[in-house]
Design an enzyme around this catalytic site. Structure first.
Site, PDB file in Angstrom:
ATOM      1  N   LYS A 208       0.848  -1.183   0.000  1.00 50.35           N
ATOM      2  CA  LYS A 208       0.000   0.000   0.000  1.00 50.35           C
ATOM      3  C   LYS A 208       0.897   1.250   0.000  1.00 50.35           C
ATOM      4  CE  LYS A 208      -0.489   1.037   4.875  1.00 50.35           C
ATOM      5  NZ  LYS A 208      -0.006   2.418   4.836  1.00 50.35           N
TER       6      LYS A 208
ATOM      7  N   ASP B 278      -3.534   6.609   4.617  1.00 49.84           N
ATOM      8  CA  ASP B 278      -2.474   5.770   5.151  1.00 49.84           C
ATOM      9  C   ASP B 278      -3.012   4.641   6.022  1.00 49.84           C
ATOM     10  OD1 ASP B 278       0.284   5.121   5.525  1.00 49.84           O
ATOM     11  OD2 ASP B 278       0.235   6.055   7.495  1.00 49.84           O
TER      12      ASP B 278
ATOM     13  N   HIS C 134      -6.000  -0.494   6.446  1.00 53.96           N
ATOM     14  CA  HIS C 134      -5.925  -1.250   7.696  1.00 53.96           C
ATOM     15  C   HIS C 134      -7.248  -1.250   8.464  1.00 53.96           C
ATOM     16  CE1 HIS C 134      -1.787  -1.530   6.826  1.00 53.96           C
ATOM     17  NE2 HIS C 134      -1.376  -0.425   7.406  1.00 53.96           N
TER      18      HIS C 134
END
Length: 486
Positions: free
Chosen positions: A142, A229, A234
Site C-alpha cells: 500500500k 495511510d 488497515h
C-alpha cells in the site's frame, strides 16, 4: 520447492526494517523453503557481498530477540543476492531475467516495495521482458493509488501483465496473529457467534494509535495523510473482519466475498454525516513520554501551512440485518498518548439490574493487536465483604486475559513472516482483492472531497494526547465513550 524472491526497493526502508527480518525469522524457524534465493533490486551499484554487508549492518537496528548471531547471518546471507536495476530501463530488466534464468526456480515472487508511482512501470517492464510467466507472483504494497481513479488505473495495468490469482495486494494487519484469532474466535467457536449481532452488541470501536510522529517521512505523508495511510486499508480491513458474515469455507474467494459485502453495506456519506461523524486532526507541539516534540507543521518536509490530517475519527454503520443501528467507531492518529491497536466490542448492558451498582455496566471483549497481542473479556464478579442476595451486594469488574505471546511463546509468527510464506505457498486468503480496494476507495472518497472544500482545516491537538476533543464529543453524542475515557 525452489523459489526466487525479488525485492524491488531492496535497499529501502521497508526491505531492511520489515521484509528482511521477517525472511530471516522464517529461515530461523525452518519454514522458509530450503531451495530459495532472495535478490535485492535497486539503483545502487554494489556487489552481492556488499549487499550482504549492508543488510547485516541494518540488522543491528532490529530488536534483540530477532537479531541474528554472526553465525546465523552467515548462513542466511548465502541466500542473498543483488541486481542493479533502474526501473525505467528495459535493458536492466533483461539483466534481471538473465539472473533468474540461472536457476529456473519453481516459483518467482516479485515484491514491489517501491514508491507507489513505480508500480505500473515495474509491471509493464516485467511484461516486456517476459518475466510475467504463469509461475510468477507479484506483491504490491500500500498505498495502491491515492483515490478511486488512480487505484483503478493501477489495477488495470497490473491485470494486463498478471492474472488476479497472481496478484498479492498486501495489508500486513491481516497477517497479525490477533486478527487471525479473531476469525478463529468467531468461526471456530460456538460461544460468541450467536451474540455477534445488533441484539447483543451496543457498539464496536477500532483504535490504531501511534506515539511516533511522521519521523523523516514528512514529504510522503504530506501527499497521503491518515485517511489514506490507515483508514482506507488497515482500519476498514479490521472492520470487515469484525462485521463479515461466516464464509461458506476457508478458501480465499469465500472470505473475500464476505468482506466485499461489508464494504458495500457501509452507509453512504451525506453532507450531514460528513460534518458530524468525521473528525480530522493534526498534532501540534507537545510532550510524549516526558520529552518535548514538535508539531506536524514543524516536521522536516512538511508545508508550514499544511492541512494534512494526522488524526481521523469517524462513525459509520453496516446497513444489513445483523448490524442495523450498531455504530462502528474508527480512530487512528500519530503522536497520540500511546502506541496501541485494538478492537473493542461493547455488549449491551443487562436488561434488568438486580445488583446495587450494575445499572449501566456492560461486558466488553477487547482484541489487542499491538503492542500487546491477545484477548480480554471484561466481566462482573462478586466483590469481597458482602452477603449473597443482600440489597447492597457489590459486584466488581474482573477480566479474563489471554496473552498470546505468553501462551504460544516462540511459536508466534509475525505478520510479514506469515504473509511472505503465504505468497510462496500461493495462498491468497490474507490478501486484498481488487474489488475490495475499489469499494474501500469508493467509500472514503466523499470524505476526501469534503475536506477539499473545507477551508477550516484539521483541528489541532497537542502531541501526547488522544486527539482533538471533537473525537470524544462525536462518540459522546451516542452516549458512549472511548475506552480510556470510560
Amino acid at each position: 520447492m525452489s523459489f526466487d524472491l525479488v525485492l524491488f526497493g531492496g535497499t529501502g526502508d521497508l526491505a531492511w526494517r520489515k521484509l528482511m527480518p521477517a525472511l530471516f525469522q522464517a529461515f530461523r524457524h525452518g519454514t522458509l523453503p530450503a531451495e530459495g534465493r532472495i535478490t535485492g533490486v535497486a539503483r545502487d551499484d554494489m556487489s552481492h557481498e556488499q549487499y550482504r554487508t549492508l543488510i547485516q549492518s541494518r540488522f543491528n537496528s532490529v530488536e534483540g530477540a530477532k537479531r541474528p548471531s554472526d553465525e546465523e547471518f552467515q548462513r542466511f546471507a548465502a541466500l542473498l543476492h543483488y541486481v542493479r536495476l533502474d526501473a525505467s530501463k528495459a535493458e536492466d530488466f533483461q539483466r534481471l531475467r538473465n539472473h533468474l534464468e540461472e536457476r529456473n526456480a519453481d516459483t518467482v515472487v516479485m515484491y514491489v516495495a517501491t514508491a507507489p508511482g513505480l508500480f505500473t512501470t515495474v509491471c509493464e517492464q516485467l511484461a516486456t521482458a517476459g518475466l510475467n510467466t504463469p509461475k510468477t507472483r507479484i506483491v504490491l504494497e500500500k498505498p495502491l493509488g491515492h483515490d478511486l481513479a488512480s487505484n483503478r488505473a493501477i489495477n488495470q495495468t497490473v491485470r494486463k501483465a498478471f492474472n488476479e490469482n497472481q496478484i498479492f495486494r498486501i495489508d500486513h494487519y491481516l497477517g497479525k496473529p490477533s486478527v487471525q484469532n479473531l476469525f478463529a474466535l468467531r468461526f471456530g467457536n460456538a460461544l460468541f457467534e450467536p451474540m455477534w449481532r445488533r441484539e447483543h452488541i451496543a457498539n464496536i470501536q477500532i483504535t490504531i494509535s501511534e506515539d511516533l510522529g511522521v519521523e523523516k517521512r514528512g514529504a510522503f505523508y504530506e501527499n497521503t495523510g491518515a485517511l489514506r495511510d490507515m483508514v482506507q486499508n488497515h482500519a476498514l480491513q479490521l472492520l470487515c473482519a469484525v462485521g463479515m458474515e461466516p464464509p461458506i469455507n476457508a478458501h480465499a474467494d469465500a472470505i473475500r466475498d464476505e468482506k466485499l459485502k461489508v464494504l458495500r453495506s457501509l452507509k453512504p456519506w451525506t453532507s450531514e454525516t460528513l460534518t458530524h461523524h468525521v473528525v480530522r486532526g493534526q498534532y501540534s507541539a507537545g510532550a510524549v513520554g516526558g520529552t518535548a516534540v514538535p508539531g506536524y507543521r514543524a516536521e522536516f518536509g512538511v508545508d508550514p501551512q499544511s492541512h494534512t490530517e494526522t488524526f481521523v475519527a469517524l462513525r459509520t454503520e453496516i446497513a444489513n440485518w445483523r448490524w442495523a443501528g450498531v455504530p462502528f467507531y474508527i480512530r487512528t492518529g500519530k503522536r497520540l498518548a500511546g502506541r496501541d491497536a485494538h478492537i473493542e466490542v461493547n455488549f449491551r448492558p443487562m436488561p434488568h439490574a438486580i445488583f446495587a451498582n450494575t445499572g449501566n455496566t456492560a461486558n466488553r471483549l477487547v482484541i489487542n493487536l499491538q503492542p500487546k497481542d491477545g484477548l480480554e473479556l471484561h466481566l462482573m464478579a462478586e466483590g469481597q465483604g458482602t452477603r449473597s442476595g443482600s440489597a447492597g451486594q457489590t459486584l466488581v469488574p474482573v477480566q479474563l486475559d489471554l496473552d498470546f505471546d505468553k501462551r504460544f511463546g516462540a511459536e508466534r509468527v509475525g505478520a510479514y513472516e506469515r504473509l511472505l510464506l503465504d505468497v510462496l505457498d500461493g495462498r491468497l486468503n490474507l490478501f486484498v482483492r481488487s474489488d475490495e480496494q475499489e469499494a474501500a476507495w469508493r467509500w472514503v472518497e466523499p470524505i476526501l472531497n469534503h475536506w477539499k472544500n473545507d477551508t477550516v482545516g484539521p483541528r489541532l491537538y497537542a502531541a501526547g494526547t488522544w486527539g482533538p476533543s471533537a473525537s470524544s464529543a462525536m462518540i459522546a453524542r451516542d452516549g458512549f465513550c472511548w475506552s480510556e475515557e470510560c
